[in-house]
Design a protein around this motif. Sequence first.
Motif, mmCIF file in Angstrom:
data_model
loop_
_atom_site.group_PDB
_atom_site.id
_atom_site.type_symbol
_atom_site.label_atom_id
_atom_site.label_comp_id
_atom_site.label_asym_id
_atom_site.label_seq_id
_atom_site.Cartn_x
_atom_site.Cartn_y
_atom_site.Cartn_z
ATOM 1 N N VAL A 1 -68.601 87.046 29.267
ATOM 2 C CA VAL A 1 -69.080 85.518 28.346
ATOM 3 C C VAL A 1 -70.713 85.548 29.433
ATOM 4 O O VAL A 1 -71.298 85.149 28.706
ATOM 5 C CB VAL A 1 -67.704 84.782 29.832
ATOM 6 N N THR B 1 -73.281 87.041 27.256
ATOM 7 C CA THR B 1 -73.091 86.418 26.180
ATOM 8 C C THR B 1 -74.539 85.842 26.147
ATOM 9 O O THR B 1 -74.912 85.002 25.301
ATOM 10 C CB THR B 1 -72.101 86.369 25.508
ATOM 11 N N ALA C 1 -68.579 80.209 33.164
ATOM 12 C CA ALA C 1 -68.551 78.736 31.973
ATOM 13 C C ALA C 1 -69.165 77.932 31.597
ATOM 14 O O ALA C 1 -69.731 77.564 30.141
ATOM 15 C CB ALA C 1 -66.822 78.469 32.214
ATOM 16 N N ARG D 1 -72.710 79.102 29.883
ATOM 17 C CA ARG D 1 -71.894 79.597 28.583
ATOM 18 C C ARG D 1 -71.817 78.800 27.737
ATOM 19 O O ARG D 1 -73.040 78.223 26.495
ATOM 20 C CB ARG D 1 -70.668 80.567 28.836
ATOM 21 N N ASP E 1 -74.928 78.897 25.052
ATOM 22 C CA ASP E 1 -74.905 78.328 23.533
ATOM 23 C C ASP E 1 -75.431 77.071 22.757
ATOM 24 O O ASP E 1 -76.369 77.525 22.225
ATOM 25 C CB ASP E 1 -73.535 78.098 23.369
ATOM 26 N N ARG F 1 -68.034 83.908 19.832
ATOM 27 C CA ARG F 1 -67.441 84.888 20.957
ATOM 28 C C ARG F 1 -66.341 84.353 21.812
ATOM 29 O O ARG F 1 -66.357 83.382 22.247
ATOM 30 C CB ARG F 1 -68.097 85.651 21.924
ATOM 31 N N GLY G 1 -64.670 82.925 25.366
ATOM 32 C CA GLY G 1 -65.426 82.991 25.819
ATOM 33 C C GLY G 1 -66.426 81.493 25.945
ATOM 34 O O GLY G 1 -66.644 80.754 27.128
ATOM 35 N N GLY G 2 -66.812 80.974 25.108
ATOM 36 C CA GLY G 2 -68.086 79.549 24.534
ATOM 37 C C GLY G 2 -66.729 79.092 24.124
ATOM 38 O O GLY G 2 -65.378 78.946 23.693
ATOM 39 N N GLU H 1 -62.913 76.668 24.563
ATOM 40 C CA GLU H 1 -62.056 78.215 26.216
ATOM 41 C C GLU H 1 -63.205 77.901 27.502
ATOM 42 O O GLU H 1 -62.691 77.289 28.575
ATOM 43 C CB GLU H 1 -62.261 79.571 25.458
ATOM 44 N N SER H 2 -64.627 78.362 27.222
ATOM 45 C CA SER H 2 -65.224 77.515 28.630
ATOM 46 C C SER H 2 -65.210 76.095 28.701
ATOM 47 O O SER H 2 -64.357 75.580 30.141
ATOM 48 C CB SER H 2 -66.487 77.412 27.749
#
Length: 204
Positions: free
Chosen positions: A73, A76, A142, A145, A149, A187, A189-190, A193-194
Amino acid sequence: MVPGSSPVEAAGSSSAAAPGWSSETASGRSTEATPGRSSTTAPGRSSTTPARDPSPSGLPVARDPRFADPVAVLLTAAEQLGTAARMCELAVQHAGAREQFGQPIGAFQAVKHLCAQMLVRAETARAAVYAAAVTADPVDVAAARLLADDAAERGARDCLQVHGGMGFTWECEVQLHLKRAWVRARRAGGGVESEELLAVELLA
């Protein structure tokens, strides 16, 4: 059913399970689990969860198997940060070189605001990603991320807006960065999910 055997014989032969496979008793409880997996027994079903190995980089693995490895994570997020920084750089370069009505388009207030917002998002994500790399905490990862993003996707959109129609063409690299930001954002972890990991930490 085995050809040439009676239903009684076939039913009796199924009582012995092959090595490495889980078998269920009449009550529906698992009696043997696959090596390397942890078994969770419940009436009527059997579920297995893959064993998680320690992270080779020294960062802790996810505390909940529902969430992705923090190392992946974080990597990314770092990629997304690079995209956000590159988009800000390209937007500023184009705004200073492209002229309209006898002056660079960077002199217009709307373009200034787009470039300023891109810089703020990129630098905020940079601070979060660097901090997560230092603390190695899955919650910090998290949060980084999510910020990375957002900075990459919105930055690519704003950079495309600054470039205008030429930003969609193959001769311009902006559209490539936008597509890559979209792919990375989906992907493991983004996104949701985070957000779920942060919510679990806040409610703990």
